[in-house]
Design a protein around this motif. Structure first.
Motif, PDB file in Angstrom:
ATOM      1  N   ARG A 153      92.279  31.782 116.162  1.00 16.25           N
ATOM      2  CA  ARG A 153      92.630  30.799 115.141  1.00 16.25           C
ATOM      3  C   ARG A 153      92.318  31.368 113.768  1.00 16.25           C
ATOM      4  NH1 ARG A 153      89.168  25.809 116.564  1.00 16.25           N
ATOM      5  NH2 ARG A 153      90.011  25.120 114.539  1.00 16.25           N
ATOM      6  N   SER A 207      94.869  38.746 117.719  1.00 15.55           N
ATOM      7  CA  SER A 207      96.195  38.171 117.451  1.00 15.55           C
ATOM      8  C   SER A 207      96.310  36.725 117.955  1.00 15.55           C
ATOM      9  CB  SER A 207      97.288  39.037 118.088  1.00 15.55           C
ATOM     10  OG  SER A 207      97.156  39.043 119.499  1.00 15.55           O
ATOM     11  N   ASN A 208      95.439  36.326 118.907  1.00 11.38           N
ATOM     12  CA  ASN A 208      95.461  34.962 119.444  1.00 11.38           C
ATOM     13  C   ASN A 208      94.443  34.042 118.776  1.00 11.38           C
ATOM     14  OD1 ASN A 208      97.258  34.608 122.096  1.00 11.38           O
ATOM     15  ND2 ASN A 208      96.448  36.709 122.082  1.00 11.38           N
ATOM     16  N   ARG A 220      94.362  42.118 121.032  1.00 13.03           N
ATOM     17  CA  ARG A 220      95.105  40.926 121.454  1.00 13.03           C
ATOM     18  C   ARG A 220      94.283  39.659 121.256  1.00 13.03           C
ATOM     19  NH1 ARG A 220      97.007  44.691 125.998  1.00 13.03           N
ATOM     20  NH2 ARG A 220      99.003  45.422 125.141  1.00 13.03           N
ATOM     21  N   ILE A 221      92.970  39.764 121.388  1.00 13.53           N
ATOM     22  CA  ILE A 221      92.123  38.603 121.089  1.00 13.53           C
ATOM     23  C   ILE A 221      92.275  38.219 119.629  1.00 13.53           C
ATOM     24  CG2 ILE A 221      89.726  37.826 120.890  1.00 13.53           C
ATOM     25  CD1 ILE A 221      89.089  39.556 123.330  1.00 13.53           C
ATOM     26  N   TRP A 276      86.801  35.086 117.358  1.00 11.23           N
ATOM     27  CA  TRP A 276      86.875  34.885 118.798  1.00 11.23           C
ATOM     28  C   TRP A 276      86.349  36.134 119.491  1.00 11.23           C
ATOM     29  CZ3 TRP A 276      91.853  32.007 120.845  1.00 11.23           C
ATOM     30  CH2 TRP A 276      91.865  30.726 120.303  1.00 11.23           C
ATOM     31  N   LYS A 317      93.288  32.669 127.971  1.00 12.67           N
ATOM     32  CA  LYS A 317      94.563  33.205 127.505  1.00 12.67           C
ATOM     33  C   LYS A 317      94.997  34.330 128.437  1.00 12.67           C
ATOM     34  CE  LYS A 317      94.825  30.828 123.597  1.00 12.67           C
ATOM     35  NZ  LYS A 317      95.946  29.927 123.237  1.00 12.67           N
ATOM     36  N   ARG A 348      91.847  36.478 110.794  1.00 15.25           N
ATOM     37  CA  ARG A 348      91.553  36.304 112.218  1.00 15.25           C
ATOM     38  C   ARG A 348      90.690  37.494 112.668  1.00 15.25           C
ATOM     39  NH1 ARG A 348      97.045  35.818 112.139  1.00 15.25           N
ATOM     40  NH2 ARG A 348      97.219  37.784 113.279  1.00 15.25           N
ATOM     41  N   MET A 402      96.671  37.610 128.650  1.00 14.23           N
ATOM     42  CA  MET A 402      97.033  38.701 127.740  1.00 14.23           C
ATOM     43  C   MET A 402      98.057  39.619 128.402  1.00 14.23           C
ATOM     44  SD  MET A 402      95.153  38.095 125.103  1.00 14.23           S
ATOM     45  CE  MET A 402      93.658  37.204 124.642  1.00 14.23           C
TER      46      MET A 402
END
Length: 610
Positions: A553, A550-551, A547-548, A558, A579, A514, A581
């Motif tokens: 796909r 970890s979110n 955090r991007i 991303w 999202k 990711r 955060m």
């Protein structure tokens, strides 16, 4: 340098070579030209310009030649001069004039001979005939008087009544008169130099001048001249004025009188204090030196060698122990201090401490050691550059290395693009691999990440297990840094496709990466304590990038809205949604990279566009 030769061995060998070079220069006297120049400066600066008041020069100058007539003069002129000076009470009369042959007027020679016979205080010189053009570069047997083959002497009728002396000048290898042979051994006996003969006749104590300390590798009775006066410093009266009786007799009473040529172009030589000095004044300076009881004593050569050895060791030590600027300042100060020591020693004690060889030996040591130190520092710098180049772009490393300004210490605020990536599925994979296989796999994967990062001018901030944090636009400026960050993430995902297929086929484990990217202001710099410092970035935008990631796909890149706005002209995106955060009051718009559709102008020009 051969591989395996240690740094200490190179330093020892280098300094051994330095010592040998300095020893050759010192023993062979290769510094002599420079030493002589400094000697002349010391002499000129220390002269008092006030010769002994008993010394008087009567000059055969242009005015006298016009008045008395063309030279050579009728010798009865000299008889008249002697008569006037003796009547006035002169203590000593010395001629620096050649009277080696009979004149064309025998009656005049007889008149002069009769006048000479009346007095016991007159010197007429001889000239010793030495083998070759003897100068200080000539090899002679140290400790013995110079031996002349024969002498040019006054004609016999003059010899009967006068004192003998020689008027040989001692020229250095550069043609400068710095010394004089106080005595020369001849077939006719030992001849004193004119100045010494005058001093003896005047009743001065000349004991120490008959037993001078030997100069190194020089003949016995050679003396360094203490030049205390230029021509104009000595009281000088034209011959014609004395002859005409226009000078009061009391001027000559109890004076030591030198009669010689002072007309331009006649009997001149180069001295430390004057480029064109009539040599009658050289005899006057020697006489002045003896009357004032001055002897210049050179410091022992052993002391000079010891000082040179100390300076070689000191300057070599300073090179390795201090910073370059500090060491060179100390070298300059110490060198100037030694030159000052030489001057003050010479000026106030008549000791001649030749520090030129000492200073130059120290400088050779400094230059030699600074060259070795520079070599090792360059080698170390290249090593560090190579190692540092594993973490940031080699181009950036080169820019940092050649930059005149240091990277700012502490934290600064600037806009960065931050890339976070994490590998999913690595834990179950590591359970199926041997420890060495785990390491090999990580190295293979991180090689891919590193290569893509460095190619795109990024800085790897850190690897944390199977995750990584990468910075763009730090520590040096990277134009279009957001583009390079997204390009890196996209290329890593492309490179991981084959690795994922191989791992799934071999171990049955699905790997995925990711990638999250955000662009914004952060604080970046050397952050930590005085014991441990990391170059890193901190701030809300760093946390957002993490955090991007970890979110995101699996196997996708991303980016935040800020990164999207800066790179939408170069990449095809799909909206990934909003999202919320942690720590944010409003949801963030996120975008997924689909493909590359262009590149910035600078990238197109360089031919690097994907």
């Amino acid at each position: 340098m051969k591989k395996g030769v240690s740094k200490s061995a190179v330093i020892v060998m280098g300094n051994t070579l330095v010592v040998l070079i300095c020893l050759v220069f010192l023993v062979l006297g290769l510094w002599k030209v420079l030493s002589d120049q400094v000697f002349d400066i010391n002499m000129k600066q220390s002269m008092n310009g006030a010769p002994h008041e008993d010394i008087l020069v009567i000059g055969i100058d242009t005015e006298s030649i016009k008045s008395v007539g063309p030279y050579p003069w009728d010798r009865k002129v000299y008889a008249q001069m002697i008569s006037q000076l003796e009547t006035a009470g002169a203590k000593v009369i010395a001629f620096d004039i050649e009277l080696y042959t009979d004149s064309t007027k025998p009656e005049s020679d007889k008149i002069l001979a009769e006048e000479l016979a009346k007095h016991k205080n007159i010197i007429i010189p001889s000239h010793a005939d030495l083998e070759g053009d003897f100068d200080r570069s000539t090899t002679v047997k140290a400790g013995e008087l110079i031996m002349a083959r024969n002498t040019d002497q006054p004609i016999p009728m003059f010899q009967k009544s006068v004192h003998k002396a020689h008027v040989n000048a001692t020229f250095d290898s550069d043609g400068v008169v710095r010394s004089n042979w106080l005595q020369i051994d001849t077939p006719d006996g030992v001849l004193p130099t004119l100045g010494l003969a005058m001093a003896q006749l005047a009743g001065a104590d000349v004991t120490k001048y008959l037993n001078l300390p030997l100069l190194q590798n020089r003949p016995k009775s050679e003396m360094l001249i203490k030049w205390d006066g230029k021509e104009f410093n000595f009281e000088t009266i034209p011959f014609s004025k004395v002859l005409s009786g226009s000078i009061p007799p009391q001027v000559f009473k109890d004076r030591i009188i030198l009669i010689g040529y002072t007309a331009p172009g006649s009997d001149e030589g180069i001295t430390p204090v004057e480029r064109h000095m009539h040599l009658v004044y050289a005899h006057a300076n020697i006489l002045n030196q003896i009357l004032n009881q001055k002897v210049i004593v050179p410091v022992s050569g052993a002391i000079t060698l010891a000082m040179a050895a100390f300076m070689i060791a000191l300057f070599g030590f300073l090179t390795w122990r201090l910073k370059s600027i500090t060491s060179i300042l100390i070298v300059i100060v110490v060198s100037l201090g030694l030159l000052a020591l030489q001057y003050f020693t010479f000026a106030y004690s008549n000791l001649y401490l030749d520090t030129i060889g000492v200073v130059l030996s120290g400088l050779i040591s400094y230059i030699g050691n600074i060259a070795m130190k520079t070599y090792f520092e360059t080698k170390q710098k290249n090593y560090i550059t190579k190692q540092f180049g594993r973490y940031i772009s080699p181009d950036l490393v080169k820019e940092i290395a050649k930059s005149d300004s240091e990277i700012q210490l502490g934290g600064i605020k600037r806009e960065l693009s931050l890339l976070f990536l994490d590998v999913s599925g690595f834990t179950p994979l590591s359970e199926k691999l041997k420890p060495e296989e785990v390491v090999d796999f990580l190295n293979m994967m991180f090689n891919l990440i590193t290569e893509r990062t460095l190619e795109n001018r990024g800085t790897i901030d850190k690897f944390i297990g199977d995750a990584a944090m990468i910075l763009y636009n730090a520590p040096l400026d990277v134009p279009n840094h957001a583009y390079y960050a997204v390009k890196t993430g996209f290329e890593i995902q492309e490179g991981m496709e084959q690795i994922r297929r191989d791992v799934e086929a071999k171990y049955g484990v699905s790997l995925s990466i990711r990638v999250g990217i955000n662009t914004g202001d952060v604080v970046v710099g050397n952050i930590g304590s005085y014991l441990r410092v990391d170059y890193t970035a901190i701030g809300d935008n760093v946390n957002t990038a993490a955090r991007i990631e970890s979110n995101a796909r699996p196997n996708k890149v991303w980016v935040s809205e800020s990164t999207y706005e800066l790179t939408k002209d170069y990449f095809e995106y799909e909206f990934a949604g909003e999202k919320l955060m942690k720590g944010k009051s409003a949801p963030l718009k996120l975008f997924e990279v689909v493909s590359v559709k262009g590149a910035p102008v600078e990238e197109k020009k360089s031919g690097k566009a994907s």
